[in-house]
Enzyme design. Structure first.
Site, PDB file in Angstrom:
ATOM      1  N   LEU A 140       0.901  -1.228  -0.119  1.00  0.00           N
ATOM      2  CA  LEU A 140      -0.056  -0.241   0.045  1.00  0.00           C
ATOM      3  C   LEU A 140       0.976   1.128   0.049  1.00  0.00           C
ATOM      4  O   LEU A 140       1.764   1.330   0.720  1.00  0.00           O
ATOM      5  CB  LEU A 140      -0.830   0.105   1.047  1.00  0.00           C
ATOM      6  CG  LEU A 140      -2.135  -0.900   1.234  1.00  0.00           C
ATOM      7  CD1 LEU A 140      -2.908  -1.136   2.684  1.00  0.00           C
ATOM      8  CD2 LEU A 140      -3.217  -0.571   0.318  1.00  0.00           C
ATOM      9  N   ASP A 141       0.739   2.254  -0.732  1.00  0.00           N
ATOM     10  CA  ASP A 141       1.633   3.421  -0.878  1.00  0.00           C
ATOM     11  C   ASP A 141       1.587   4.159   0.256  1.00  0.00           C
ATOM     12  O   ASP A 141       0.645   3.877   1.332  1.00  0.00           O
ATOM     13  CB  ASP A 141       1.519   4.314  -2.250  1.00  0.00           C
ATOM     14  CG  ASP A 141       0.050   4.902  -2.200  1.00  0.00           C
ATOM     15  OD1 ASP A 141      -0.444   5.615  -0.944  1.00  0.00           O
ATOM     16  OD2 ASP A 141      -0.452   4.815  -3.291  1.00  0.00           O
ATOM     17  N   PHE A 142       2.451   5.039   0.617  1.00  0.00           N
ATOM     18  CA  PHE A 142       2.701   5.779   1.781  1.00  0.00           C
ATOM     19  C   PHE A 142       1.306   6.492   2.491  1.00  0.00           C
ATOM     20  O   PHE A 142       1.107   6.292   3.632  1.00  0.00           O
ATOM     21  CB  PHE A 142       3.697   6.847   1.480  1.00  0.00           C
ATOM     22  CG  PHE A 142       4.165   7.617   2.819  1.00  0.00           C
ATOM     23  CD1 PHE A 142       4.583   7.258   3.740  1.00  0.00           C
ATOM     24  CD2 PHE A 142       3.867   8.777   2.998  1.00  0.00           C
ATOM     25  CE1 PHE A 142       5.072   7.886   4.892  1.00  0.00           C
ATOM     26  CE2 PHE A 142       4.264   9.781   3.686  1.00  0.00           C
ATOM     27  CZ  PHE A 142       4.742   9.213   4.920  1.00  0.00           C
ATOM     28  N   SER A 192      -1.854   5.560   1.439  1.00  0.00           N
ATOM     29  CA  SER A 192      -3.118   4.710   1.378  1.00  0.00           C
ATOM     30  C   SER A 192      -3.235   3.939   2.832  1.00  0.00           C
ATOM     31  O   SER A 192      -2.015   3.871   3.357  1.00  0.00           O
ATOM     32  CB  SER A 192      -3.006   3.803   0.102  1.00  0.00           C
ATOM     33  OG  SER A 192      -2.909   4.416  -1.036  1.00  0.00           O
TER      34      SER A 192
END
Length: 236
Positions: free
Chosen positions: A109-111, A113
Site C-alpha cells: 500500500l503506498d505511503f 493509502s
C-alpha cells in the site's frame, strides 16, 4: 529448517528465512547484498546447503523456526518497506513487539493509502499471492476530493491507457457523489491514483478493505491480527 543434505536456490533460502518473497529476494541478490561463505553472490542460480554461511548486508540469515501470517490495518503515513532512507514510519513498527521474526509485506500500500495488508515470513505464501495466476481480488473504498463523474467509473470498468500504461478494474461503482468501490485483480503500481489524476481528481482517502476472502472488518487502524488457518487455506 534443516536442508538435510539437500541444496536449494539462494532466493528460496532467503524467502524461507523471512527476508522477502522469492521475487524480491532475487532483486536483493542482484544488488550484491548477499554473500555465501564470504563470496558476494549476484547470480540467481547459486544453491546453498547445510553448513553454508549466508549473510545479508553483513548479518547472518537463518530460516525461521515458525511461520507467521498477520493482517494489519495500515494507517496513512506509513511505508511498507523493511527500511526507508527518508526516515518515514514503517508499517512493520505497528506489529506486536512479541513478534521477533523478520516479516515483510505481501503486496504493498503506498505511503498515504491505508487499510488491509498482510505480513509474513513464508516466502511460498507471498509468492503465491503475488503471482498473477492467483487472480487475487483486492477491494478498495475511495473518497475523492471532488465529485466523481460517470466517465471515471466507465474508465475503470472498460479500461483506460494513461501514460502508455493500460489500467482496468475487475469492477467499479459509485457509492456516493465523491466515493467509489473498486475491485482490482492485477493491481498495477498506484493504479487508482493515476486514473483519478487523469480525470483531475485526487483520492482524499484510499482504503483497502479486502484481499481475497479476507475482509478488513472491524480491525482498528494501526492494529493487527493473525490470519486464521481457514483464511490462509482460502488464500492459497
Amino acid at each position: 529448517m534443516s536442508l538435510r543434505g539437500k541444496s536449494i536456490r539462494l532466493q528460496v533460502y532467503l524467502s524461507r528465512s523471512g527476508v522477502a518473497s522469492r521475487r524480491a529476494a532475487e532483486d536483493i541478490i542482484a544488488q550484491g547484498r548477499v554473500s555465501v561463505n564470504g563470496e558476494i553472490i549476484t547470480s540467481q542460480g547459486t544453491k546453498v546447503e547445510d553448513g553454508d554461511v549466508i549473510l545479508l548486508d553483513g548479518s547472518i540469515v537463518k530460516p525461521e523456526s515458525r511461520l507467521l501470517y498477520l493482517a494489519l490495518n495500515k494507517p496513512p503515513g506509513y511505508i511498507c518497506s523493511s527500511s526507508d532512507p527518508q526516515g518515514r514510519p514503517l508499517a512493520l513498527s505497528l506489529l506486536p513487539r512479541s513478534v521477533t521474526e523478520r516479516l515483510y509485506s505481501v503486496g504493498r500500500l503506498d505511503f498515504m493509502s491505508c487499510g488491509l495488508i498482510f505480513f509474513t515470513n513464508d516466502g511460498n505464501f507471498a509468492s503465491r499471492l503475488g503471482h498473477p495466476s492467483s487472480e487475487l481480488e483486492k477491494e478498495y473504498i475511495v473518497e475523492a476530493t471532488g465529485v466523481i463523474g460517470d466517465e471515471v467509473v466507465e474508465a475503470f470498468n472498460s479500461g483506460i491507457t494513461v501514460e502508455d500504461v493500460y489500467y482496468k478494474a475487475k469492477s467499479a461503482e459509485k457509492t456516493g457523489r465523491k466515493t467509489m468501490r473498486i475491485i482490482l485483480v492485477e493491481g498495477k503500481n498506484r493504479e487508482i491514483r493515476r486514473v483519478f489524476s487523469h480525470f483531475h481528481l485526487h483520492p482524499a482517502r484510499l482504503r483497502r478493505v479486502r484481499i481475497g476472502s479476507v475482509a478488513l472488518g472491524d480491525l482498528k487502524e494501526g492494529s493487527s491480527r493473525p490470519l486464521t488457518n481457514d483464511e490462509i487455506k482460502e488464500l492459497i
